[in-house]
Design a protein around this motif. Structure first.
Motif: not given
Length: 430
Positions: A331, A333, A401-402, A404-406, A408-409, A412-413, A416
């Motif tokens: 990543s 990011s 931008q988060f 697409e990996n475990k 960072e996701q 993100r959760l 949220e």
């Protein structure tokens, strides 16, 4: 026979030059230029021992022009002035060809002194350089020349030169060279694409071989012993250094651990431990980053161990670090987000820091509403409270931008969840 073997074997025709097929085979651009008889200003760029000087000499010898040969390491302004003084003279009535070896060693003023003459064609320049011409040659000179890149000679081409060299030594010393199977190929491989090094290897092998009844036996073991380290083409300040560093990072970024180990081996074999350590640390942050944040302290520990151990033991922690990084999720990011933020700052898109974020101080008399009004997040539910942090001029601007990996996701959760509960329950104090 004080002349080096490479010089005694220097080709006299383009057909005798080994390697550089992309330039010298029939129908290739440089070959067509030479055969046309009209020689433009040329710059030959590439590592040492690959034929730049040889090809330049052959072209110069074939040209029906007044020839001057200079070397940038020793040429003075007076030498260059002597060349241009022949412009328009009887000696230079067919034009003047200046063959300038190692042009990168001329300073800017010396290079500029040639501009007028190479532009109108009264002096034709053929120059060679081992350094990137786009960095080391004055732009105005560069724009008036055609650059051809010479590449390291492949072993299958170099072996022809090796066998020719042994034949010449046989003639000169009157003793046959009995080559054990694979000996010539070993010398050709070990030279690292540098034919001059291969010639040195041939001469060493021939002279060190024990004469036996009018011949000398060149064993594979002898070839390995005398050519074992000559394949390392490396200069810590040159293009090869930066190419290897770049290849190491791009191989890890591309998740190819085998290629990464190869380029790490080239750095370590050259003894450049510091460059390897620095680049691996950069990769941990730049290319793996938030996809596997623990890679950063792990790699730092490996690098610390490597610098404390020194070579050759340092290769063990560095091998661990390189394989870890190459096989880890990737990543960029965080780096990309910071680059976007830097672009805003450099473009002057900043704005005043919101009052709630400023250091505590008194408001001026002109302040309509006095007080800082900072909300301390740890005093609120989930250690989160909504307030404006970005300058007003950049409100709503998003850099990160988060990925697409475990990892960072998961982040993100969590973000949220904070936003959702803050909206639903309000900003309540704990």
């Amino acid at each position: 026979m004080g002349t080096p073997l490479a010089e005694r074997l220097r080709p006299e025709k383009l057909e005798e030059v080994v390697g550089q097929r992309h330039l010298l085979e029939a129908g290739r651009p440089l070959r067509r230029i030479v055969e046309s008889g009209r020689i433009p200003n040329l710059i030959f760029y590439g590592p040492s021992g690959v034929g730049k000087t040889t090809v330049a000499r052959i072209i110069a010898q074939q040209a029906d022009m007044r020839l001057h040969k200079l070397n940038g390491t020793s040429a003075s302004t007076a030498d260059l002035r002597a060349v241009v003084e022949e412009v328009g003279s009887f000696a230079g009535h067919n034009g003047i060809l200046l063959y300038l070896d190692e042009i990168q060693y001329l300073n800017k003023k010396q290079q500029q002194s040639l501009l007028e003459y190479i532009e109108d064609g009264s002096v034709t320049l053929i120059a060679s350089t081992t350094e990137n011409p786009y960095f080391y040659i004055y732009n105005a000179v560069l724009s008036r020349c055609t650059v051809f890149e010479f590449k390291p000679v492949e072993p299958e081409d170099a072996v022809r030169a090796v066998r020719r060299a042994f034949s010449l030594l046989e003639e000169e010393y009157g003793e046959a060279a009995l080559l054990e199977e694979g000996a010539a190929e070993q010398i050709a491989r070990a030279c690292g694409g540098d034919v001059r090094k291969a010639m040195n290897g041939v001469e060493l092998c021939y002279l060190s071989a024990q004469p036996e009844g009018g011949s000398r036996r060149i064993t594979l073991e002898l070839a390995r012993a005398l050519a074992q380290r000559s394949a390392m083409r490396y200069d810590r300040q040159g293009d090869e250094h930066y190419d290897i560093i770049s290849a190491l990072q791009k191989s890890i970024r591309g998740s190819d651990e085998n290629a990464a180990l190869h380029y790490l081996a080239r750095l370590l074999e050259a003894g450049d431990l510091l460059s390897a350590c620095r680049r691996i640390l950069v990769i941990a942050c730049e290319d793996v980053g938030l996809a596997y944040p623990q890679a950063i302290p792990i790699v730092k520990a490996c690098v610390d161990a490597a610098t404390q151990l020194g070579l050759p033991e340092a290769l063990h922690p560095l091998a661990d670090a390189v394989i870890l990084l190459a096989t880890a999720p990737k990543s960029n990011s965080a780096s990309s987000a910071l680059e976007e933020a830097l672009a805003d700052v450099r473009a002057g898109r900043t704005g005043a820091i919101p009052r709630c974020l400023q250091n505590k101080h008194f408001d001026g008399e002109d302040a309509a509403v006095k007080g800082q009004f900072y909300k301390y997040p740890h005093s609120y539910r989930n250690h989160y409270v909504r307030q404006q942090y970005m300058p007003e001029a950049l409100a709503g601007r998003v850099y990160y931008q988060f990925g697409e990996n475990k990892n960072e996701q998961a982040a993100r959760l969590y973000r949220e969840k904070l936003l959702r509960e803050s909206a639903e329950l309000g900003d309540e104090l704990n």
